[in-house]
Design a protein around this motif. Structure first.
Motif, PDB file in Angstrom:
ATOM      1  N   TYR A  88      -2.005 -17.366  -0.528  1.00 24.67           N
ATOM      2  CA  TYR A  88      -2.719 -18.619  -0.759  1.00 24.67           C
ATOM      3  C   TYR A  88      -3.832 -18.423  -1.782  1.00 24.67           C
ATOM      4  O   TYR A  88      -4.819 -17.713  -1.511  1.00 24.67           O
ATOM      5  CB  TYR A  88      -3.352 -19.122   0.537  1.00 24.67           C
ATOM      6  N   PRO A  89      -3.761 -19.055  -2.942  1.00 21.12           N
ATOM      7  CA  PRO A  89      -4.870 -18.985  -3.897  1.00 21.12           C
ATOM      8  C   PRO A  89      -6.180 -19.481  -3.296  1.00 21.12           C
ATOM      9  O   PRO A  89      -7.267 -19.001  -3.663  1.00 21.12           O
ATOM     10  CB  PRO A  89      -4.407 -19.896  -5.043  1.00 21.12           C
ATOM     11  N   SER A  90      -6.103 -20.423  -2.343  1.00 26.80           N
ATOM     12  CA  SER A  90      -7.311 -20.993  -1.743  1.00 26.80           C
ATOM     13  C   SER A  90      -8.113 -19.951  -0.954  1.00 26.80           C
ATOM     14  O   SER A  90      -9.296 -20.162  -0.675  1.00 26.80           O
ATOM     15  CB  SER A  90      -6.947 -22.158  -0.822  1.00 26.80           C
ATOM     16  N   LEU A 173       8.531 -25.247   5.216  1.00 26.93           N
ATOM     17  CA  LEU A 173       8.397 -24.711   3.865  1.00 26.93           C
ATOM     18  C   LEU A 173       6.978 -24.888   3.323  1.00 26.93           C
ATOM     19  O   LEU A 173       6.789 -25.149   2.141  1.00 26.93           O
ATOM     20  CB  LEU A 173       9.413 -25.400   2.938  1.00 26.93           C
ATOM     21  N   SER A 174       6.003 -24.785   4.215  1.00 30.69           N
ATOM     22  CA  SER A 174       4.585 -24.908   3.834  1.00 30.69           C
ATOM     23  C   SER A 174       4.239 -26.285   3.288  1.00 30.69           C
ATOM     24  O   SER A 174       3.337 -26.430   2.458  1.00 30.69           O
ATOM     25  CB  SER A 174       4.195 -23.828   2.821  1.00 30.69           C
ATOM     26  N   GLN A 175       4.945 -27.321   3.788  1.00 33.70           N
ATOM     27  CA  GLN A 175       4.633 -28.685   3.350  1.00 33.70           C
ATOM     28  C   GLN A 175       3.223 -29.097   3.744  1.00 33.70           C
ATOM     29  O   GLN A 175       2.669 -30.035   3.167  1.00 33.70           O
ATOM     30  CB  GLN A 175       5.620 -29.686   3.958  1.00 33.70           C
ATOM     31  N   ASN A 176       2.645 -28.425   4.734  1.00 36.26           N
ATOM     32  CA  ASN A 176       1.302 -28.771   5.191  1.00 36.26           C
ATOM     33  C   ASN A 176       0.217 -28.083   4.374  1.00 36.26           C
ATOM     34  O   ASN A 176      -0.971 -28.210   4.675  1.00 36.26           O
ATOM     35  CB  ASN A 176       1.136 -28.415   6.674  1.00 36.26           C
ATOM     36  N   GLN A 177       0.610 -27.356   3.340  1.00 38.98           N
ATOM     37  CA  GLN A 177      -0.349 -26.686   2.459  1.00 38.98           C
ATOM     38  C   GLN A 177      -0.566 -27.499   1.182  1.00 38.98           C
ATOM     39  O   GLN A 177       0.243 -28.361   0.822  1.00 38.98           O
ATOM     40  CB  GLN A 177       0.151 -25.283   2.103  1.00 38.98           C
ATOM     41  N   ALA A 179      -0.808 -28.264  -2.884  1.00 39.65           N
ATOM     42  CA  ALA A 179       0.131 -27.954  -3.961  1.00 39.65           C
ATOM     43  C   ALA A 179      -0.180 -26.587  -4.572  1.00 39.65           C
ATOM     44  O   ALA A 179       0.732 -25.835  -4.929  1.00 39.65           O
ATOM     45  CB  ALA A 179       0.066 -29.045  -5.033  1.00 39.65           C
ATOM     46  N   GLU A 180      -1.454 -26.254  -4.650  1.00 35.58           N
ATOM     47  CA  GLU A 180      -1.862 -24.959  -5.196  1.00 35.58           C
ATOM     48  C   GLU A 180      -1.339 -23.816  -4.321  1.00 35.58           C
ATOM     49  O   GLU A 180      -0.790 -22.835  -4.827  1.00 35.58           O
ATOM     50  CB  GLU A 180      -3.389 -24.885  -5.285  1.00 35.58           C
ATOM     51  N   ASN A 181      -1.497 -23.962  -3.010  1.00 37.78           N
ATOM     52  CA  ASN A 181      -1.023 -22.919  -2.109  1.00 37.78           C
ATOM     53  C   ASN A 181       0.505 -22.842  -2.080  1.00 37.78           C
ATOM     54  O   ASN A 181       1.080 -21.754  -1.998  1.00 37.78           O
ATOM     55  CB  ASN A 181      -1.565 -23.140  -0.701  1.00 37.78           C
ATOM     56  N   GLN A 182       1.157 -23.984  -2.154  1.00 33.64           N
ATOM     57  CA  GLN A 182       2.613 -23.985  -2.194  1.00 33.64           C
ATOM     58  C   GLN A 182       3.124 -23.229  -3.423  1.00 33.64           C
ATOM     59  O   GLN A 182       4.093 -22.460  -3.350  1.00 33.64           O
ATOM     60  CB  GLN A 182       3.156 -25.408  -2.194  1.00 33.64           C
ATOM     61  N   GLN A 188       5.156 -15.744  -4.764  1.00 32.35           N
ATOM     62  CA  GLN A 188       5.093 -14.459  -4.071  1.00 32.35           C
ATOM     63  C   GLN A 188       6.350 -14.104  -3.284  1.00 32.35           C
ATOM     64  O   GLN A 188       6.670 -12.934  -3.106  1.00 32.35           O
ATOM     65  CB  GLN A 188       3.897 -14.447  -3.112  1.00 32.35           C
ATOM     66  N   LEU A 189       7.040 -15.102  -2.801  1.00 36.25           N
ATOM     67  CA  LEU A 189       8.185 -14.817  -1.925  1.00 36.25           C
ATOM     68  C   LEU A 189       9.307 -14.115  -2.678  1.00 36.25           C
ATOM     69  O   LEU A 189       9.617 -14.456  -3.813  1.00 36.25           O
ATOM     70  CB  LEU A 189       8.699 -16.110  -1.299  1.00 36.25           C
ATOM     71  N   ALA A 190       9.908 -13.146  -2.025  1.00 39.11           N
ATOM     72  CA  ALA A 190      10.984 -12.366  -2.639  1.00 39.11           C
ATOM     73  C   ALA A 190      12.222 -13.224  -2.837  1.00 39.11           C
ATOM     74  O   ALA A 190      12.569 -14.060  -2.006  1.00 39.11           O
ATOM     75  CB  ALA A 190      11.302 -11.158  -1.761  1.00 39.11           C
ATOM     76  N   ALA A 191      12.941 -13.000  -3.915  1.00 37.54           N
ATOM     77  CA  ALA A 191      14.109 -13.800  -4.282  1.00 37.54           C
ATOM     78  C   ALA A 191      15.215 -13.844  -3.238  1.00 37.54           C
ATOM     79  O   ALA A 191      15.795 -14.898  -3.032  1.00 37.54           O
ATOM     80  CB  ALA A 191      14.654 -13.326  -5.623  1.00 37.54           C
ATOM     81  N   PRO A 192      15.579 -12.744  -2.560  1.00 39.97           N
ATOM     82  CA  PRO A 192      16.730 -12.806  -1.643  1.00 39.97           C
ATOM     83  C   PRO A 192      16.640 -13.910  -0.597  1.00 39.97           C
ATOM     84  O   PRO A 192      17.610 -14.623  -0.369  1.00 39.97           O
ATOM     85  CB  PRO A 192      16.726 -11.416  -0.994  1.00 39.97           C
ATOM     86  N   TRP A 193      15.509 -14.090   0.035  1.00 44.52           N
ATOM     87  CA  TRP A 193      15.428 -15.161   1.036  1.00 44.52           C
ATOM     88  C   TRP A 193      14.981 -16.476   0.407  1.00 44.52           C
ATOM     89  O   TRP A 193      15.371 -17.546   0.833  1.00 44.52           O
ATOM     90  CB  TRP A 193      14.519 -14.769   2.190  1.00 44.52           C
ATOM     91  N   ALA A 194      14.174 -16.381  -0.665  1.00 40.62           N
ATOM     92  CA  ALA A 194      13.681 -17.603  -1.287  1.00 40.62           C
ATOM     93  C   ALA A 194      14.817 -18.438  -1.849  1.00 40.62           C
ATOM     94  O   ALA A 194      14.779 -19.654  -1.817  1.00 40.62           O
ATOM     95  CB  ALA A 194      12.678 -17.266  -2.385  1.00 40.62           C
TER      96      ALA A 194
END
Length: 202
Positions: A88-90, A173-177, A179-182, A188-194
């Motif tokens: 989270y950048p925040s 999917l972090s909809q409650n965060q 836009a900056e944090n999303q 940051q999330l790794a490609a295989p699961w993302a």
């Protein structure tokens, strides 16, 4: 399934997209002996009913199919992964953040029916292989196997159909965060699961 409103997905096309992309379902069945679990590829089929059906097959020795009309729960899951507060950048200005876990899940409740007719079982296997062989330069087809061998293989399995009574989706999917944090999480999330999450969310 506990689903806060901001994580609930009701768009059936998105739910069916996840099922098609991730057909390996966890099946939980209420049997006379208690709860039973299996992992089986299942495919959504439009049979003309309101919600459609799921179809697949199991080994004849698997007792799952012998509990006809039993209540069953099918869970389809795309990618999933741990979300660190560091994503989270925040956090740089407000340290009040905690870890979480992101995932996309479709839950189906229904009733089980066995399909023991050879033609039905063959159609299920043909449908499954056609879907997964479609991208190959030379797709394999069930007719390529010797007829006597294939008949023996088909006799060793039983088709199953789940009449869908309820379908629901939870895409956390972090909809409650913000836009900056999303954006920070996505970076940051790794490609295989993302990839699984992104595919499910389209």
């Amino acid at each position: 399934m506990y689903t806060p409103p901001h994580f609930a997905v009701t768009d059936r096309s998105r739910l069916l997209h996840l099922i098609a992309a991730h057909p390996l379902a966890s099946l939980v069945q209420s049997t006379k002996a208690g709860l039973s679990a299996n992992v089986i590829p299942l495919y959504w089929v439009d049979d003309g009913s309101e919600l459609g059906v799921l179809r697949g097959h199991v080994a004849r020795k698997n007792p799952l199919w012998q509990e006809a009309d039993s209540a069953i729960l099918a869970l389809f899951q795309a990618g999933n992964g741990y979300v660190s507060p560091s994503f989270y950048p925040s956090k740089a200005s407000d340290p009040r953040v905690v870890p979480t876990w992101n995932y996309a899940l479709v839950q189906i409740k229904g009733a089980l029916r066995a399909m023991d007719d050879t033609a039905e079982v063959r159609a299920i296997v043909s449908h499954m292989t056609a879907q997964h062989e479609a991208g190959r330069e030379r797709p394999w087809h069930i007719d390529e196997a010797p007829a006597d061998f294939m008949q023996k293989m088909l006799a060793a399995i039983v088709g199953i159909e789940i009449k869908i009574e309820q379908i629901s989706g939870k895409f956390k999917l972090s909809q409650n965060q913000s836009a900056e944090n999303q954006a920070g999480i996505a970076a940051q999330l790794a490609a295989p699961w993302a990839r699984g999450i992104i595919d499910a969310n389209q």
